[in-house]
Design a protein around this motif. Structure first.
Motif, short mmCIF file in Angstrom:
data_model
loop_
_atom_site.label_atom_id
_atom_site.label_comp_id
_atom_site.label_asym_id
_atom_site.label_seq_id
_atom_site.Cartn_x
_atom_site.Cartn_y
_atom_site.Cartn_z
N LEU A 249 0.82 -1.21 0.00
CA LEU A 249 0.00 0.00 0.00
C LEU A 249 0.86 1.26 0.00
CD1 LEU A 249 -2.77 -1.08 2.53
CD2 LEU A 249 -2.92 -1.00 0.04
N GLY A 250 2.02 1.18 0.67
CA GLY A 250 2.92 2.32 0.71
C GLY A 250 3.50 2.67 -0.64
N LEU A 251 3.49 1.74 -1.56
CA LEU A 251 4.01 1.99 -2.90
C LEU A 251 2.97 2.67 -3.80
CD1 LEU A 251 5.89 -1.39 -3.45
CD2 LEU A 251 6.93 0.85 -3.14
N ARG A 252 1.75 2.83 -3.31
CA ARG A 252 0.67 3.50 -4.04
C ARG A 252 0.47 2.91 -5.44
NH1 ARG A 252 2.21 7.96 -5.52
NH2 ARG A 252 4.38 7.89 -4.87
N GLU B 25 -4.45 -17.00 -8.39
CA GLU B 25 -5.32 -17.69 -7.44
C GLU B 25 -4.64 -18.85 -6.73
OE1 GLU B 25 -6.72 -20.95 -8.15
OE2 GLU B 25 -5.50 -21.12 -9.96
N GLU B 26 -3.59 -19.41 -7.34
CA GLU B 26 -2.88 -20.53 -6.73
C GLU B 26 -1.71 -20.07 -5.87
OE1 GLU B 26 -1.17 -24.89 -8.06
OE2 GLU B 26 -1.11 -23.26 -9.52
N GLU B 27 -1.02 -19.04 -6.31
CA GLU B 27 0.20 -18.62 -5.62
C GLU B 27 -0.05 -17.67 -4.45
OE1 GLU B 27 3.86 -17.89 -7.59
OE2 GLU B 27 3.06 -18.43 -9.54
N ASN B 28 -1.14 -16.92 -4.49
CA ASN B 28 -1.38 -15.90 -3.46
C ASN B 28 -2.60 -16.22 -2.62
OD1 ASN B 28 -0.57 -14.00 -6.26
ND2 ASN B 28 0.83 -14.14 -4.53
N ARG B 29 -2.62 -15.68 -1.40
CA ARG B 29 -3.70 -15.99 -0.45
C ARG B 29 -4.81 -14.95 -0.55
NH1 ARG B 29 -2.94 -16.27 5.02
NH2 ARG B 29 -1.95 -14.22 4.86
N GLU B 30 -6.04 -15.44 -0.50
CA GLU B 30 -7.18 -14.55 -0.61
C GLU B 30 -7.23 -13.48 0.49
OE1 GLU B 30 -10.18 -12.55 -2.07
OE2 GLU B 30 -9.18 -14.19 -3.13
N PRO B 31 -6.90 -13.78 1.76
CA PRO B 31 -6.95 -12.72 2.78
C PRO B 31 -6.05 -11.52 2.44
CG PRO B 31 -6.83 -14.86 3.84
CD PRO B 31 -6.61 -15.10 2.37
N ASP B 32 -4.89 -11.77 1.86
CA ASP B 32 -4.00 -10.67 1.48
C ASP B 32 -4.63 -9.85 0.35
OD1 ASP B 32 -1.94 -11.46 3.29
OD2 ASP B 32 -1.29 -12.97 1.84
N LEU B 33 -5.23 -10.53 -0.62
CA LEU B 33 -5.84 -9.83 -1.75
C LEU B 33 -7.06 -9.04 -1.29
CD1 LEU B 33 -5.57 -12.63 -4.48
CD2 LEU B 33 -3.86 -10.94 -3.76
N THR B 34 -7.82 -9.61 -0.37
CA THR B 34 -8.98 -8.90 0.17
C THR B 34 -8.56 -7.64 0.91
OG1 THR B 34 -10.26 -10.95 0.37
CG2 THR B 34 -10.95 -9.09 1.73
N ALA B 35 -7.46 -7.73 1.68
CA ALA B 35 -6.97 -6.56 2.40
C ALA B 35 -6.57 -5.44 1.44
CB ALA B 35 -5.78 -6.95 3.27
N ARG C 41 -7.80 -5.01 -1.65
CA ARG C 41 -9.03 -4.47 -2.25
C ARG C 41 -9.75 -3.55 -1.27
NH1 ARG C 41 -9.85 -10.04 -3.62
NH2 ARG C 41 -9.37 -10.50 -5.81
N ASP C 42 -9.81 -3.97 0.00
CA ASP C 42 -10.49 -3.16 1.01
C ASP C 42 -9.83 -1.79 1.18
OD1 ASP C 42 -12.28 -5.20 1.39
OD2 ASP C 42 -11.37 -5.92 3.26
N ALA C 43 -8.52 -1.73 0.86
CA ALA C 43 -7.80 -0.46 0.94
C ALA C 43 -7.94 0.37 -0.33
CB ALA C 43 -6.32 -0.72 1.23
#
Length: 244
Positions: free
Chosen positions: A52-55, A63-73, A75-77
């Motif tokens: 997020l700091g990189l704007r 979908e296989e390599e990354n975790r949904e909670p990180d992606l949701t965080a 998106r929420d930002a």
């Protein structure tokens, strides 16, 4: 644009196509070798605050390599996240165009055309039955519905475990040895199989040591992958014939 990539294959694809577009990449993004971008952690544990700091205008994920909670965080930002799915070669070509042209607003790169042409020209080998370990301790192999498995099938290879219920099943070594395979394919990632670490577990079977980037990465490496993999497999086929 400011782009963060959480996928090593797609990092290389973007960096080769538009140097300077990437502002953040994972610790596992090893290509291109001189890549100059902020490291933001692993594919499974990225530093969301650092991203997020990189704007970023866009975050590229899989979908296989990354975790949904990180992606949701993310998106929420308020960050736009493009999530890819790659289970086969045709899908890889479509997703690469979506990432580069639709996501990053780039012109379709010539290397993507060259990759499609290289794979369209493949002449499959005579039928070669193999097992493809991707890990040991415990032993895990390619099962159904994988990108690497699709590449091998296009080259004329029969993966003994392609019909398994799991994508990356754990199989006891004794069962692997008794599978009826004519060769064992040993990539150097995710587990780093080498001439001294892997072949000794399969006495009597030709071992095909391959560059994991040619087998598991979807990006510019697809241009040379069919020739490199075919050469290694043909050598194994000759060895299997001599053994038979």
């Amino acid at each position: 644009m400011r782009v963060v990539s959480l996928v090593p294959s797609l990092t290389e694809a973007i960096a080769v196509t538009a140097p300077g577009l990437l502002v953040g990449v994972t610790d596992w993004c090893s290509r291109p070798p001189a890549l100059d971008a902020r490291r933001i952690g692993g594919t499974k544990n990225p530093d969301v605050a650092a991203v997020l700091g990189l704007r970023p205008d866009l975050v590229i994920a899989n979908e296989e390599e990354n975790r949904e909670p990180d992606l949701t965080a993310l998106r929420d930002a308020g960050v736009q996240v493009l999530v890819t799915e790659v289970r086969g070669l045709d899908q890889a070509f479509r997703e690469l165009e979506r990432v580069l042209v639709t996501g990053c607003s780039l012109a379709r790169p010539r290397w993507l055309d060259e990759a499609e042409e290289a794979w369209a020209a493949v002449e499959p080998l005579p039928r070669l039955r193999v097992v493809v370990p991707v890990w040991r301790r415990p032993w895990m192999v390619l099962g159904r519905d994988t990108f690497a498995g699709d590449l091998l099938a296009r080259l004329g290879v029969v993966n003994v475990y392609a019909g398994h219920a799991q994508r990356y099943p754990r199989i006891p070594l004794d069962e692997l040895r008794a599978s009826g395979a004519q060769a064992v394919v040993l990539p150097d990632e995710p587990y780093r199989f080498t001439a001294d670490d892997g072949p000794e577990a399969f006495p009597g079977l030709p071992a095909v040591l391959v560059d994991g980037r040619y087998l598991t990465w979807y990006g510019p490496s697809l241009v040379k992958a069919p020739q490199a993999l075919s050469a290694a497999l043909r050598a194994a086929l000759g060895a299997a014939g001599r053994a038979g």
